[in-house]
Design a protein around this motif. Structure first.
Motif, mmCIF file in Angstrom:
data_model
loop_
_atom_site.group_PDB
_atom_site.id
_atom_site.type_symbol
_atom_site.label_atom_id
_atom_site.label_comp_id
_atom_site.label_asym_id
_atom_site.label_seq_id
_atom_site.Cartn_x
_atom_site.Cartn_y
_atom_site.Cartn_z
ATOM 1 N N ALA A 59 0.836 -1.203 0.000
ATOM 2 C CA ALA A 59 0.000 0.000 0.000
ATOM 3 C C ALA A 59 0.871 1.253 0.000
ATOM 4 O O ALA A 59 0.603 2.215 -0.739
ATOM 5 N N LEU A 66 -2.182 4.796 3.999
ATOM 6 C CA LEU A 66 -2.268 3.704 4.971
ATOM 7 C C LEU A 66 -2.836 4.242 6.270
ATOM 8 O O LEU A 66 -2.235 5.086 6.931
ATOM 9 N N THR A 81 -6.651 0.922 4.240
ATOM 10 C CA THR A 81 -6.019 1.891 3.352
ATOM 11 C C THR A 81 -7.085 2.796 2.752
ATOM 12 O O THR A 81 -8.268 2.462 2.744
#
Length: 240
Positions: A59, A66, A81
């Motif tokens: 991510a 995040l 996320t």
């Protein structure tokens, strides 16, 4: 600067591998830990840490926002996320979880096969510390603190031989433990008990069915295990 050089030398000093019989015993212990229902309930949380860490790392690399990680007492976890709900970043983030333990195991196998046991242990500590900053629940904090404390104690107080055996054991556990959750996921999917699994999320994000992603996860896990065996077990076998 001199102190930093000394630390770097300490981290990159290589060690001889344990005897082959000890490597094989470590593999057997890890296999039993993964295969036994009782020990798996206790140790599966370590695989969950790697799984959610994989989601979080990808991510960040794909520039998604995040928001945090949660680890639960039932050994499940979730990585939160924010960003586009579709597209390559979301797809790669969803792909990363189930393959992360196996790929970490393969990377660890390479490091200890080259003798970098201390470097491996401290790399694990750095990764756990980074995850700790992202944890959003108390059980997750406790899980990472206990795991990190155990790794630190091992790296700081244990004899070199003990560190080496434990490093092999941990890597074997990641390699074997990367396979079992995929099999468990497929069984749950057959019973309709995992409609929001990573594989099913990927199916909704792409034109490919969830079963394709189960197969992909399994191929990565098995290939990583085969690569780990090739790196960790000297050939021809020698019990010297």
């Amino acid at each position: 600067m001199e102190a930093l050089n000394e630390v770097w030398v300490h981290l990159t000093t290589t060690r001889d591998a344990p005897p082959t019989w000890a490597i094989l015993v470590a593999a057997l212990v890890a296999l039993v830990a993964v295969g036994s229902a009782v020990s798996w309930r206790v140790s599966r949380g370590l695989i969950t840490i790697a799984h959610e860490g994989g989601h979080a790392l990808v991510a960040v690399l794909t520039r998604r926002k995040l928001q945090g990680i949660r680890l639960h007492s039932d050994t499940s976890g979730v990585t939160l996320t924010r960003g586009r709900p579709t597209g390559p970043g979301m797809i790669l983030t969803a792909l990363a979880g189930y393959v992360a333990p196996s790929l970490l195991g393969l990377g660890g196998a390479w490091l200890i096969s080259e003798g970098y046991v201390t470097l491996l242990l401290w790399a694990v500590l750095v990764l756990l510390a980074c995850m700790l900053l992202l944890i959003r629940n108390l059980f997750g904090v406790l899980s990472l603190v206990v795991t990190g404390g155990a790794v630190f104690a091992l790296s700081w107080f244990a004899a070199d031989e003990v560190q080496g055996i434990c490093a092999y054991l941990a890597v074997w556990f990641l390699l074997f433990g990367g396979v079992r959750p995929i099999m468990e996921l497929q069984r749950k999917r057959r019973r309709g008990r995992a409609p929001d699994s990573d594989a099913d999320q990927l199916a909704r994000l792409t034109v490919l069915p969830g079963g394709f992603y189960i197969l992909f996860f399994l191929l990565v896990a098995v290939a990583s295990l085969a690569g780990g065996v090739a790196l960790l077990v000297p050939l021809p076998l020698s019990f010297a």
